[in-house]
Design an enzyme around this catalytic site. Structure first.
Site, PDB file in Angstrom:
ATOM      1  N   ASN A   1       0.856  -1.191   0.000  1.00  0.00           N
ATOM      2  CA  ASN A   1       0.000   0.000   0.000  1.00  0.00           C
ATOM      3  C   ASN A   1       0.896   1.246   0.000  1.00  0.00           C
ATOM      4  OD1 ASN A   1      -1.413   2.254   1.069  1.00  0.00           O
ATOM      5  ND2 ASN A   1      -3.034   0.906   1.782  1.00  0.00           N
TER       6      ASN A   1
ATOM      7  N   GLU B   1     -11.063  -9.320   3.325  1.00  0.00           N
ATOM      8  CA  GLU B   1      -9.771  -8.972   3.919  1.00  0.00           C
ATOM      9  C   GLU B   1     -10.018  -8.812   5.413  1.00  0.00           C
ATOM     10  OE1 GLU B   1      -7.191  -6.266   1.917  1.00  0.00           O
ATOM     11  OE2 GLU B   1      -6.318  -5.555   3.795  1.00  0.00           O
TER      12      GLU B   1
ATOM     13  N   ARG C   1      -9.405   8.114  -0.594  1.00  0.00           N
ATOM     14  CA  ARG C   1     -10.362   8.513   0.443  1.00  0.00           C
ATOM     15  C   ARG C   1     -11.246   9.638  -0.073  1.00  0.00           C
ATOM     16  NH1 ARG C   1      -8.912   6.660   5.945  1.00  0.00           N
ATOM     17  NH2 ARG C   1     -10.604   7.997   6.571  1.00  0.00           N
TER      18      ARG C   1
ATOM     19  N   HIS D   1       0.968   6.233   1.862  1.00  0.00           N
ATOM     20  CA  HIS D   1       1.704   7.191   2.683  1.00  0.00           C
ATOM     21  C   HIS D   1       2.895   7.826   1.973  1.00  0.00           C
ATOM     22  CE1 HIS D   1      -1.196   6.754   5.683  1.00  0.00           C
ATOM     23  NE2 HIS D   1      -1.018   5.451   5.735  1.00  0.00           N
TER      24      HIS D   1
ATOM     25  N   GLU E   1      -8.757   0.641  -3.039  1.00  0.00           N
ATOM     26  CA  GLU E   1      -9.526   0.669  -1.789  1.00  0.00           C
ATOM     27  C   GLU E   1     -10.399   1.902  -1.776  1.00  0.00           C
ATOM     28  OE1 GLU E   1      -7.793   0.849   2.077  1.00  0.00           O
ATOM     29  OE2 GLU E   1      -6.420  -0.746   1.530  1.00  0.00           O
TER      30      GLU E   1
ATOM     31  N   HIS F   1      -5.637   3.641  -1.526  1.00  0.00           N
ATOM     32  CA  HIS F   1      -6.939   3.992  -0.961  1.00  0.00           C
ATOM     33  C   HIS F   1      -7.285   5.421  -1.360  1.00  0.00           C
ATOM     34  CE1 HIS F   1      -9.463   4.299   3.049  1.00  0.00           C
ATOM     35  NE2 HIS F   1     -10.171   4.596   1.975  1.00  0.00           N
TER      36      HIS F   1
ATOM     37  N   ARG G   1      -7.043  12.760   1.228  1.00  0.00           N
ATOM     38  CA  ARG G   1      -5.946  13.212   2.095  1.00  0.00           C
ATOM     39  C   ARG G   1      -4.585  12.665   1.654  1.00  0.00           C
ATOM     40  NH1 ARG G   1      -7.202   9.892   7.622  1.00  0.00           N
ATOM     41  NH2 ARG G   1      -9.145  11.006   7.422  1.00  0.00           N
TER      42      ARG G   1
ATOM     43  N   HIS H   1      -3.500  -4.619   7.899  1.00  0.00           N
ATOM     44  CA  HIS H   1      -3.582  -3.448   8.775  1.00  0.00           C
ATOM     45  C   HIS H   1      -2.638  -3.603   9.956  1.00  0.00           C
ATOM     46  CE1 HIS H   1      -5.039   0.318  10.320  1.00  0.00           C
ATOM     47  NE2 HIS H   1      -5.737   0.451   9.222  1.00  0.00           N
TER      48      HIS H   1
ATOM     49  N   THR I   1      -8.156   3.429   8.747  1.00  0.00           N
ATOM     50  CA  THR I   1      -9.384   2.644   8.728  1.00  0.00           C
ATOM     51  C   THR I   1      -9.492   1.884  10.047  1.00  0.00           C
ATOM     52  OG1 THR I   1      -8.915   2.364   6.379  1.00  0.00           O
ATOM     53  CG2 THR I   1     -10.733   1.093   7.273  1.00  0.00           C
TER      54      THR I   1
HETATM   55  N1  PXP Z   1      -5.825  -3.133   4.201  1.00  0.00           N
HETATM   56  C1  PXP Z   1      -6.770  -2.174   4.261  1.00  0.00           C
HETATM   57  C2  PXP Z   1      -8.144  -2.515   3.825  1.00  0.00           C
HETATM   58  C3  PXP Z   1      -6.449  -0.871   4.705  1.00  0.00           C
HETATM   59  O1  PXP Z   1      -7.408   0.072   4.779  1.00  0.00           O
HETATM   60  C4  PXP Z   1      -5.118  -0.572   5.048  1.00  0.00           C
HETATM   61  C5  PXP Z   1      -4.752   0.800   5.447  1.00  0.00           C
HETATM   62  O2  PXP Z   1      -4.990   1.690   4.432  1.00  0.00           O
HETATM   63  C6  PXP Z   1      -4.169  -1.596   4.958  1.00  0.00           C
HETATM   64  C7  PXP Z   1      -4.556  -2.879   4.551  1.00  0.00           C
HETATM   65  C8  PXP Z   1      -2.735  -1.375   5.270  1.00  0.00           C
HETATM   66  O3  PXP Z   1      -2.585  -1.035   6.606  1.00  0.00           O
HETATM   67  P1  PXP Z   1      -1.185  -0.466   7.098  1.00  0.00           P
HETATM   68  O4  PXP Z   1      -0.944   0.806   6.369  1.00  0.00           O
HETATM   69  O5  PXP Z   1      -1.381  -0.298   8.560  1.00  0.00           O
HETATM   70  O6  PXP Z   1      -0.152  -1.517   6.753  1.00  0.00           O
END
Ligand code: PXP
Length: 256
Positions: free
Chosen positions: A12, A156, A50, A15, A75, A48, A54, A199, A106
């Site tokens: 992901n 998930e 949003r 960030h 996402e 993602h 952001r 997550h 999330t």
């Molecule tokens: N899976 C989903 C559905 C999420 O919303 C997120 C965070 O955006 C992640 C995985 C990844 O989480 P993390 O950034 O904490 O590794």
């Protein structure tokens, strides 16, 4: 007993966009991070979009679709706006997540059981467009069963609570949460759902989740992007991959 097959890693890159947006500039570029992740062995890229934009923006999604070779996991919240974007972009996968403006990330899973009829109608056109639709949910059997009923292809499982307990050194509670996740994964798989998890996963806590035989994909973001500051994104992804693969080996430990 289920056999542990190869586990996919979805990286992901939200960030990277957070960092870019902090200065309102064009860098660091999320697409460049995605290409680097791909080269380091990521099996997919997750982003993602949003409602408040952001981090990832609409043009990032277009750039990722055009630029990466591995599948994009898009996402989003289950809103009309996001459905229209998803139908235009047609990513490989769409992961539906709950979204509240004031949350930092999330925070909980989607309430599929409480919103079944609407969600069934929401995902039907996405499925018809050829996208694999995933529900980001907790391990509650009601949510898993509702996901199967509405025709989702994937669930998930939210590992955020386990990750928090692990980080706080609450070992027994973390183990109990893992056990609930294991049961959830087995239930989901038995219902014909593909099982993903994610997550809050880190080098320190990934092994027991990676060891769950029904889990075929992990989505990991924040830790990898943070760790990239110290060891580089490619090395961070390679190390995560190594730990995931090690946890998949027969006889590998599965405790928190
Ligand atoms: N899976 C989903 C559905 C999420 O919303 C997120 C965070 O955006 C992640 C995985 C990844 O989480 P993390 O950034 O904490 O590794």
């Amino acid at each position: 007993m289920a056999v542990r097959g190869k586990l996919r890693l979805g990286v992901n890159i939200d960030h990277v966009a957070t960092l870019r947006n902090a200065r309102g500039s064009a860098w660091p570029d999320p697409l460049r991070a995605a290409l680097l992740a791909e080269a380091a062995g990521a099996d997919g890229i997750t982003a993602h979009l949003r409602e408040d934009r952001r981090h990832i923006r609409d043009e990032d999604i277009d750039a990722l679709m055009a630029g990466i070779r591995v599948p994009l996991n898009f996402e989003c919240a289950a809103t009309d706006e996001m459905q229209a974007i998803a139908l235009r972009v047609r990513p490989h996968a769409i992961c539906l997540v709950p979204e509240r403006r004031e949350e930092r990330t999330t925070e909980g899973g989607l309430d599929v059981a409480g919103d079944q009829n609407r969600l069934a109608g929401f995902i039907a056109p996405l499925r018809d467009a050829g996208c694999r639709v995933s529900m980001f949910i907790g391990h509650d059997p009601r949510q898993i069963e509702a996901s199967a009923r509405i025709g989702a292809a994937v669930v998930e499982l939210h590992t955020g609570h386990y990750s928090d307990l692990h980080a706080e050194g609450r070992t027994d509670e973390a183990e109990a949460e893992l056990e609930a996740l294991r049961k959830g994964a087995a239930l989901a798989s038995g219902l014909g759902l593909e099982v993903h998890a994610g997550h809050g996963l880190t080098f320190a806590n990934v092994a027991p989740v990676a060891a769950m035989p029904e889990v075929v994909e992990l989505n990991i973001g924040h830790f990898l992007i943070g760790e990239a500051v110290f060891m580089g994104l490619g090395s961070a992804i390679e190390e995560m991959r190594r730990r995931m693969d090690a946890a998949r080996q027969p006889g590998a430990g599965a405790v928190a």
